[in-house]
Design a protein around this motif. Structure first.
Motif, PDB file in Angstrom:
ATOM      1  N   ALA B 160      30.490 -10.257  10.413  1.00  8.90           N
ATOM      2  CA  ALA B 160      31.295  -9.196   9.808  1.00  8.90           C
ATOM      3  C   ALA B 160      32.139  -9.781   8.676  1.00  8.90           C
ATOM      4  O   ALA B 160      32.605 -10.914   8.753  1.00  8.90           O
ATOM      5  CB  ALA B 160      32.196  -8.555  10.857  1.00  8.90           C
ATOM      6  N   ASP B 161      32.333  -8.995   7.661  1.00  9.01           N
ATOM      7  CA  ASP B 161      33.050  -9.458   6.488  1.00  9.01           C
ATOM      8  C   ASP B 161      34.491  -9.828   6.802  1.00  9.01           C
ATOM      9  O   ASP B 161      35.042 -10.775   6.252  1.00  9.01           O
ATOM     10  CB  ASP B 161      33.031  -8.342   5.438  1.00  9.01           C
ATOM     11  CG  ASP B 161      32.925  -8.911   4.059  1.00  9.01           C
ATOM     12  OD1 ASP B 161      31.837  -8.899   3.495  1.00  9.01           O
ATOM     13  OD2 ASP B 161      33.968  -9.395   3.584  1.00  9.01           O
ATOM     14  N   ASN B 162      35.099  -9.094   7.719  1.00  9.73           N
ATOM     15  CA  ASN B 162      36.507  -9.312   8.020  1.00  9.73           C
ATOM     16  C   ASN B 162      36.751 -10.628   8.748  1.00  9.73           C
ATOM     17  O   ASN B 162      37.858 -11.134   8.759  1.00  9.73           O
ATOM     18  CB  ASN B 162      37.037  -8.161   8.888  1.00  9.73           C
ATOM     19  CG  ASN B 162      36.977  -6.828   8.153  1.00  9.73           C
ATOM     20  OD1 ASN B 162      36.941  -6.809   6.936  1.00  9.73           O
ATOM     21  ND2 ASN B 162      36.955  -5.742   8.894  1.00  9.73           N
ATOM     22  N   ASP B 163      35.715 -11.146   9.390  1.00  4.49           N
ATOM     23  CA  ASP B 163      35.918 -12.312  10.239  1.00  4.49           C
ATOM     24  C   ASP B 163      35.665 -13.617   9.515  1.00  4.49           C
ATOM     25  O   ASP B 163      35.987 -14.680  10.034  1.00  4.49           O
ATOM     26  CB  ASP B 163      35.019 -12.223  11.463  1.00  4.49           C
ATOM     27  CG  ASP B 163      35.331 -10.984  12.293  1.00  4.49           C
ATOM     28  OD1 ASP B 163      36.519 -10.615  12.338  1.00  4.49           O
ATOM     29  OD2 ASP B 163      34.406 -10.402  12.862  1.00  4.49           O
ATOM     30  N   ILE B 164      35.065 -13.536   8.343  1.00  7.18           N
ATOM     31  CA  ILE B 164      34.694 -14.764   7.652  1.00  7.18           C
ATOM     32  C   ILE B 164      35.887 -15.673   7.430  1.00  7.18           C
ATOM     33  O   ILE B 164      35.803 -16.898   7.606  1.00  7.18           O
ATOM     34  CB  ILE B 164      33.995 -14.438   6.303  1.00  7.18           C
ATOM     35  CG1 ILE B 164      33.524 -15.712   5.614  1.00  7.18           C
ATOM     36  CG2 ILE B 164      34.911 -13.656   5.389  1.00  7.18           C
ATOM     37  CD1 ILE B 164      32.183 -16.174   6.059  1.00  7.18           C
ATOM     38  N   ALA B 165      37.043 -15.089   7.104  1.00 10.84           N
ATOM     39  CA  ALA B 165      38.227 -15.913   6.853  1.00 10.84           C
ATOM     40  C   ALA B 165      38.597 -16.699   8.103  1.00 10.84           C
ATOM     41  O   ALA B 165      38.845 -17.906   8.035  1.00 10.84           O
ATOM     42  CB  ALA B 165      39.387 -15.030   6.414  1.00 10.84           C
ATOM     43  N   GLY B 166      38.609 -16.022   9.226  1.00 10.55           N
ATOM     44  CA  GLY B 166      38.949 -16.698  10.469  1.00 10.55           C
ATOM     45  C   GLY B 166      38.001 -17.838  10.777  1.00 10.55           C
ATOM     46  O   GLY B 166      38.418 -18.908  11.235  1.00 10.55           O
ATOM     47  N   GLU B 167      36.726 -17.629  10.481  1.00 13.85           N
ATOM     48  CA  GLU B 167      35.747 -18.684  10.739  1.00 13.85           C
ATOM     49  C   GLU B 167      35.969 -19.871   9.817  1.00 13.85           C
ATOM     50  O   GLU B 167      35.902 -21.019  10.244  1.00 13.85           O
ATOM     51  CB  GLU B 167      34.328 -18.143  10.560  1.00 13.85           C
ATOM     52  CG  GLU B 167      33.905 -17.234  11.701  1.00 13.85           C
ATOM     53  CD  GLU B 167      32.652 -16.440  11.364  1.00 13.85           C
ATOM     54  OE1 GLU B 167      31.932 -16.873  10.444  1.00 13.85           O
ATOM     55  OE2 GLU B 167      32.415 -15.407  12.005  1.00 13.85           O
ATOM     56  N   LEU B 168      36.232 -19.595   8.550  1.00 17.26           N
ATOM     57  CA  LEU B 168      36.477 -20.689   7.609  1.00 17.26           C
ATOM     58  C   LEU B 168      37.701 -21.494   8.031  1.00 17.26           C
ATOM     59  O   LEU B 168      37.716 -22.717   7.941  1.00 17.26           O
ATOM     60  CB  LEU B 168      36.666 -20.138   6.194  1.00 17.26           C
ATOM     61  CG  LEU B 168      35.440 -19.477   5.563  1.00 17.26           C
ATOM     62  CD1 LEU B 168      35.734 -19.064   4.133  1.00 17.26           C
ATOM     63  CD2 LEU B 168      34.238 -20.394   5.621  1.00 17.26           C
ATOM     64  N   VAL B 169      38.719 -20.780   8.493  1.00 14.22           N
ATOM     65  CA  VAL B 169      39.930 -21.476   8.933  1.00 14.22           C
ATOM     66  C   VAL B 169      39.626 -22.355  10.136  1.00 14.22           C
ATOM     67  O   VAL B 169      40.015 -23.528  10.185  1.00 14.22           O
ATOM     68  CB  VAL B 169      41.032 -20.454   9.282  1.00 14.22           C
ATOM     69  CG1 VAL B 169      42.188 -21.146   9.977  1.00 14.22           C
ATOM     70  CG2 VAL B 169      41.507 -19.750   8.029  1.00 14.22           C
ATOM     71  N   THR B 170      38.917 -21.797  11.097  1.00 13.73           N
ATOM     72  CA  THR B 170      38.595 -22.593  12.288  1.00 13.73           C
ATOM     73  C   THR B 170      37.745 -23.793  11.913  1.00 13.73           C
ATOM     74  O   THR B 170      37.979 -24.911  12.393  1.00 13.73           O
ATOM     75  CB  THR B 170      37.850 -21.720  13.309  1.00 13.73           C
ATOM     76  OG1 THR B 170      38.542 -20.480  13.436  1.00 13.73           O
ATOM     77  CG2 THR B 170      37.781 -22.412  14.648  1.00 13.73           C
ATOM     78  N   ASP B 171      36.760 -23.573  11.048  1.00 13.46           N
ATOM     79  CA  ASP B 171      35.969 -24.699  10.541  1.00 13.46           C
ATOM     80  C   ASP B 171      36.869 -25.777   9.973  1.00 13.46           C
ATOM     81  O   ASP B 171      36.710 -26.962  10.267  1.00 13.46           O
ATOM     82  CB  ASP B 171      35.036 -24.225   9.412  1.00 13.46           C
ATOM     83  CG  ASP B 171      33.835 -23.465   9.953  1.00 13.46           C
ATOM     84  OD1 ASP B 171      33.539 -23.613  11.143  1.00 13.46           O
ATOM     85  OD2 ASP B 171      33.205 -22.741   9.169  1.00 13.46           O
ATOM     86  N   ALA B 172      37.820 -25.354   9.146  1.00 14.55           N
ATOM     87  CA  ALA B 172      38.686 -26.323   8.479  1.00 14.55           C
ATOM     88  C   ALA B 172      39.518 -27.097   9.495  1.00 14.55           C
ATOM     89  O   ALA B 172      39.638 -28.321   9.412  1.00 14.55           O
ATOM     90  CB  ALA B 172      39.604 -25.598   7.490  1.00 14.55           C
ATOM     91  N   LEU B 173      40.067 -26.385  10.467  1.00 13.13           N
ATOM     92  CA  LEU B 173      40.902 -27.064  11.470  1.00 13.13           C
ATOM     93  C   LEU B 173      40.078 -28.068  12.267  1.00 13.13           C
ATOM     94  O   LEU B 173      40.524 -29.185  12.533  1.00 13.13           O
ATOM     95  CB  LEU B 173      41.542 -26.030  12.402  1.00 13.13           C
ATOM     96  CG  LEU B 173      42.562 -25.098  11.754  1.00 13.13           C
ATOM     97  CD1 LEU B 173      43.151 -24.143  12.770  1.00 13.13           C
ATOM     98  CD2 LEU B 173      43.658 -25.909  11.084  1.00 13.13           C
ATOM     99  N   ILE B 174      38.876 -27.667  12.637  1.00 10.40           N
ATOM    100  CA  ILE B 174      38.024 -28.568  13.422  1.00 10.40           C
ATOM    101  C   ILE B 174      37.619 -29.771  12.585  1.00 10.40           C
ATOM    102  O   ILE B 174      37.714 -30.929  13.026  1.00 10.40           O
ATOM    103  CB  ILE B 174      36.777 -27.814  13.920  1.00 10.40           C
ATOM    104  CG1 ILE B 174      37.173 -26.812  15.003  1.00 10.40           C
ATOM    105  CG2 ILE B 174      35.741 -28.793  14.449  1.00 10.40           C
ATOM    106  CD1 ILE B 174      36.024 -25.974  15.509  1.00 10.40           C
ATOM    107  N   THR B 175      37.191 -29.512  11.358  1.00  7.75           N
ATOM    108  CA  THR B 175      36.762 -30.613  10.494  1.00  7.75           C
ATOM    109  C   THR B 175      37.915 -31.591  10.266  1.00  7.75           C
ATOM    110  O   THR B 175      37.731 -32.807  10.315  1.00  7.75           O
ATOM    111  CB  THR B 175      36.278 -30.057   9.148  1.00  7.75           C
ATOM    112  OG1 THR B 175      35.317 -29.026   9.393  1.00  7.75           O
ATOM    113  CG2 THR B 175      35.619 -31.143   8.328  1.00  7.75           C
ATOM    114  N   ARG B 176      39.117 -31.049  10.048  1.00 11.82           N
ATOM    115  CA  ARG B 176      40.282 -31.900   9.862  1.00 11.82           C
ATOM    116  C   ARG B 176      40.574 -32.733  11.104  1.00 11.82           C
ATOM    117  O   ARG B 176      40.845 -33.935  11.022  1.00 11.82           O
ATOM    118  CB  ARG B 176      41.519 -31.042   9.555  1.00 11.82           C
ATOM    119  CG  ARG B 176      41.755 -30.766   8.109  1.00 11.82           C
ATOM    120  CD  ARG B 176      42.008 -32.053   7.358  1.00 11.82           C
ATOM    121  NE  ARG B 176      41.908 -31.816   5.918  1.00 11.82           N
ATOM    122  CZ  ARG B 176      42.912 -31.392   5.172  1.00 11.82           C
ATOM    123  NH1 ARG B 176      44.072 -31.147   5.719  1.00 11.82           N
ATOM    124  NH2 ARG B 176      42.729 -31.217   3.880  1.00 11.82           N
TER     125      ARG B 176
END
Lengths: 208, 208
Positions: B160-176
DNA sequence: CGACACATGTAACACGTTACATGATTTG
DNA sequence: CAAATCATGTAACGTGTTACATGTGTCG
């Protein structure tokens, strides 16, 4: 303070835990200890010391050389010493770990997320550009680390004690850059998977 | 401003580039766009808007509904619009890439480097503790991402378009977090390789 | 002597956080 | 009606940056 930046305040405290020092000296020590990548404004040192003293985490002490009977140097140096309360605060800092509280705002992440508000293509453009730039910076940093290690190997038998900070910093910068690159790749993958609509929100952002 | 934190100022500008909005609405949009991990203080929104207006990057505009002849809502809403200068500043921000200027101070890095001022063992203690805490946080975050993706898959056919931001943020936190863990491992390796002296500087820090 | 490093500080401003003040509207 | 939400703002303080002011010591 929820997400306070405190790495100067407590950094100075950590240095004072090793020896009594004065402001100008603290600035130099701080920059040396942090590998020279974090220049510290001298003005901030004095104001931070004022607050630390007000909070009884440090106290001014006599000039050690003059106290030993030596001639006054003429240069006025205000020596500070850490207090018991200061040592406690420092120990707390070292033991603290980042919780689940809001992570510090990150410029790269913010840029991508808010570019996404302008649509998938704008976000993709930002991702591509940032990745190109980061790739170049990473190559330069790896070369820098290689030179640094070679110089250290030549200078002494093993890793010189003075250089360890610089190496840790370079490690951190490289590791961070690699992580950012991986994240940018992930971003691109997720973004291209989106339907090719120009706007992130099909209805537009003006839906109040 | 050398290393200015600017992700709120320009973030608001990016939102205003999509639609005219008022302060309260900007706060909500900013938090939504950034996946809810960066709560934004409403007071800061107003003062930032004041500065943006002073700098002619935004301008106040008429209430769009009232301008269309509708009855005034009673609630006073100050709408802001981005200006041409604002669009230029925004475009610059998106195009800017982090140069070799001093990287932002990092709490974890600072903690290890300044613990090192107290000797190898103190630094090792900090490294160990931070790694333990980060490992736990990473497990929790990975679980969070898994749940998030599962929920998204159930909710709609695709992402869903609305969730992409949340996924990118989670990706970033995990990668960090993964990068920080790798760096902590590197730290430990470099530290244990040091001679087992208690002090980072054999002569002590008081060498002025 | 003149330039530069050493040493301390202040002023002004940007940015960030918390807390408080003040109303209008909506909702239980 | 009472409470929560919407909406705008101010005050105080901590932190970070830049620029300026003011002297002393050293070195060419």
């Amino acid at each position: 303070m929820h997400t306070a930046d405190v790495s100067v305040r407590l950094g100075l405290l950590a240095l004072l835990d090793q020896a009594d020092m004065y402001g100008y000296q603290l600035k130099a020590e701080y920059e040396t200890r942090t590998g020279g990548v974090w220049p510290l404004n001298i003005g901030q040192v004095y104001s931070t010391l004022d607050r630390l003293e007000r909070d009884r985490l440090v106290a001014t002490v006599d000039h050690p050389a003059e106290a030993a009977g030596e001639a006054p140097s003429g240069r006025e140096q205000k020596y500070y010493a850490i207090t018991k309360a200061g040592r406690n605060a420092l120990a707390e800092w070292f033991e603290e770990t980042a919780g689940d509280d809001p992570p510090p705002r990150d410029e790269l992440l913010a840029k991508v997320l808010l570019a996404l508000a302008g649509g998938r293509d704008q976000a993709l453009a930002v991702v591509t550009r940032q990745r190109t730039a980061l790739t170049g910076a990473l190559v330069a940093r790896r070369r820098g680390l290689r030179d640094q290690l070679r110089a250290a190997a030549q200078a002494g038998g093993g890793t010189a004690d003075n250089d360890i900070a610089g190496e840790l910093v370079t490690d951190a910068l490289i590791t961070r850059a690699e992580a950012d690159l991986r994240w940018l790749d992930l971003c691109e993958a997720r973004l291209v998977r989106l339907a090719a609509n120009g706007q992130a929100r099909p209805g537009g952002a003006g839906d109040h």
